[in-house]
Every structure is written in structure tokens, then in C-alpha cells.
Design a protein around this motif. Sequence first.
Motif, PDB file in Angstrom:
ATOM      1  N   ARG A  62       0.835  -1.209   0.000  1.00 24.15           N
ATOM      2  CA  ARG A  62       0.000   0.000   0.000  1.00 24.15           C
ATOM      3  C   ARG A  62       0.868   1.257   0.000  1.00 24.15           C
ATOM      4  NH1 ARG A  62      -2.710  -2.649   4.193  1.00 24.15           N
ATOM      5  NH2 ARG A  62      -2.115  -1.031   5.687  1.00 24.15           N
ATOM      6  N   ILE A  63       1.940   1.236   0.769  1.00 19.37           N
ATOM      7  CA  ILE A  63       2.853   2.378   0.811  1.00 19.37           C
ATOM      8  C   ILE A  63       3.463   2.614  -0.566  1.00 19.37           C
ATOM      9  CG2 ILE A  63       5.072   3.196   1.718  1.00 19.37           C
ATOM     10  CD1 ILE A  63       2.865   3.526   3.727  1.00 19.37           C
ATOM     11  N   SER A  64       3.931   1.551  -1.205  1.00 12.98           N
ATOM     12  CA  SER A  64       4.563   1.681  -2.521  1.00 12.98           C
ATOM     13  C   SER A  64       3.585   2.242  -3.552  1.00 12.98           C
ATOM     14  CB  SER A  64       5.097   0.317  -2.982  1.00 12.98           C
ATOM     15  OG  SER A  64       6.137  -0.141  -2.135  1.00 12.98           O
ATOM     16  N   LYS A  65       2.324   1.831  -3.467  1.00 19.69           N
ATOM     17  CA  LYS A  65       1.323   2.287  -4.433  1.00 19.69           C
ATOM     18  C   LYS A  65       0.847   3.715  -4.141  1.00 19.69           C
ATOM     19  CE  LYS A  65      -0.393  -2.378  -5.387  1.00 19.69           C
ATOM     20  NZ  LYS A  65      -1.490  -3.351  -5.139  1.00 19.69           N
ATOM     21  N   ALA A  66       0.816   4.089  -2.872  1.00 22.35           N
ATOM     22  CA  ALA A  66       0.273   5.396  -2.490  1.00 22.35           C
ATOM     23  C   ALA A  66       1.307   6.509  -2.522  1.00 22.35           C
ATOM     24  CB  ALA A  66      -0.343   5.317  -1.097  1.00 22.35           C
ATOM     25  N   THR A  67       2.589   6.151  -2.567  1.00 26.76           N
ATOM     26  CA  THR A  67       3.665   7.149  -2.533  1.00 26.76           C
ATOM     27  C   THR A  67       4.690   6.832  -3.622  1.00 26.76           C
ATOM     28  OG1 THR A  67       5.148   5.938  -1.027  1.00 26.76           O
ATOM     29  CG2 THR A  67       3.383   7.255  -0.016  1.00 26.76           C
TER      30      THR A  67
END
Length: 284
Positions: free
Chosen positions: A170-175
Motif C-alpha cells: 500500500r505504501i509503494s502504491k500510495a507514494t
Amino acid sequence: MNPIGSTKLMCLLGNPVSHSISPAMHNLSFDELNLDCSYMAFNIEENNFKAAVDGLKAMGCVGFNLTMPFKTAIIPLLDEIDSVASLAHSVNTVVNEDGKLKGYTTDGYGFLKSMEECGISYKGTTMTVLGAGGVATSIVTQAAKDGVSKINIFKRKNATFEKTVDFADRISKATECDCFVYDMADNDILEFSLQESDILINGTNVGMGDDDTSLIPKDFLHPSLTVCDTIYHPEQTRLLKDAASKGCKTMNGKFMLLYQGAAAFKLWTGQDMPVDIVKEKYFS
């Protein structure tokens, strides 16, 4: 200022809380700004947590902080959650807005602010983070949003490992940050991660209190690595002692406590905490 009938209540919920200096720093700030508010700390058993939250809501408590073990347990009880707290899946600050509870996380902000205070640059860097609890995920989330290029998370390969992998995705996709998760027991990958990293952050409780151990073999540390610990008691954990002996720049977690508290103070009162006064009295 002595509490009276009109005094507004803020507080800390956790277990244990007897060591916390949050009441002292908030009450000093209320006095300095002449605010009719009071901050207390309550030691709550897990089976009484929902009842405690319901009670604070019913009494019109302005807001409260959460510490271990309640930073995720609070989430189902909220009416609304801030986007950063939702991504981190961790809440340490709640604001009661006319009977509606909104959750925030100020841990990540507080930690990165303390890094800036210590002259540690993090934008564009590679980080290794130990642990995936509420503080660690908040730091990872804020760091990713604020420009860290890559974060390697190391945690035990237990029942929550796959949940942490989902969090990293989720972090990789959101940032614009690349985030990965590895098994803490894999020393080969851990050593490689530290060699490519600019910053190491311990987000676990290993080294707290009388625990004089470290998750990192001393030989893995190198002088170009900045080593940070979220722990502030003791001020020098075994990890920080080992890092200093290897020529690393080091930082403990005491200023994170100050700046996460200042952010919560702003959410509750709309005013800036007098951080210089608080710092001089409790953090010098």
C-alpha cells in the motif's frame, strides 16, 4: 492551573502509563498559554478499553492519546480516520468533534521532526526500519510521504508478517517510495540492507528499560549509517551505544515524544505548544 467545573479534559490511555511525561508537558503548556484544560494518564486493562473510550466520549473529553497496546484497537471505535493514520493503520491521537471521534497519527511527524532537529536529512535516502508496530508503521508512512526513496522493513516472520507485506504494498502504491518487508532472522539480507542504507531506525521495544540487547550485530554497523531509536528510556540503548562506537551519528526517541505531543496539542487546542519551554524543562 487548578481544574474547575469548566475545565476541558485531555488524557492518555495505555498500559503501562506511569512512566509517561505527557501529562507534565501538556499541563505545563496549558498553564503557559492560560488554557482551562487538564491532561491526565489512565492505565487501562484491555478488556475495559471500549468502556473507557465510551466514557470519555460521553463526558465530552476534548481528545486523548493512545499508547501501547491501543494504537490499532481504537480504530474500530472511530467515526473517522485521517488518511495518514489509515495508511499506517495506527492511531495515537483522537479528537472528539461534537461526539464524533476522529483518529490521527502524529508519531511519524514527531519522529521526522526530531530528525530535522538533530540535523538528519532523510529526503531521497534509503532507510532500514526494525519492527512493524504502530510507531514503526507511522514512521514508515510519514517518511514515504515526505520523500524517502526506499524503505526496508524487518520484522519477525509471525502471524502478522503477511499483513505487513500488504502494508508495504500500500505504501509503494500510495507514494513514490519503494517499500519492502523481510524476515528479521535473515542476517544476510539484513546486513545487505544496512550496507545500502543511509538511516537505520529501531521501531521495536528491544533495548527498552533494563533490556541491554540489540537486534543488530555490531559488525553490521558502519560510520556512514545514521542510527536512530524510538526508545528514550534509557537514552542510550545498546543499539545506540554500539552505533556510536562504530562512528555512526545517533538519535534517541525523546524528541519524538515532544513533537508528536505538540502536534496533538495543536489538534485539540488550535494553538502551538510552547515547545521551547517544554524542551528546556523536560528534555534538556
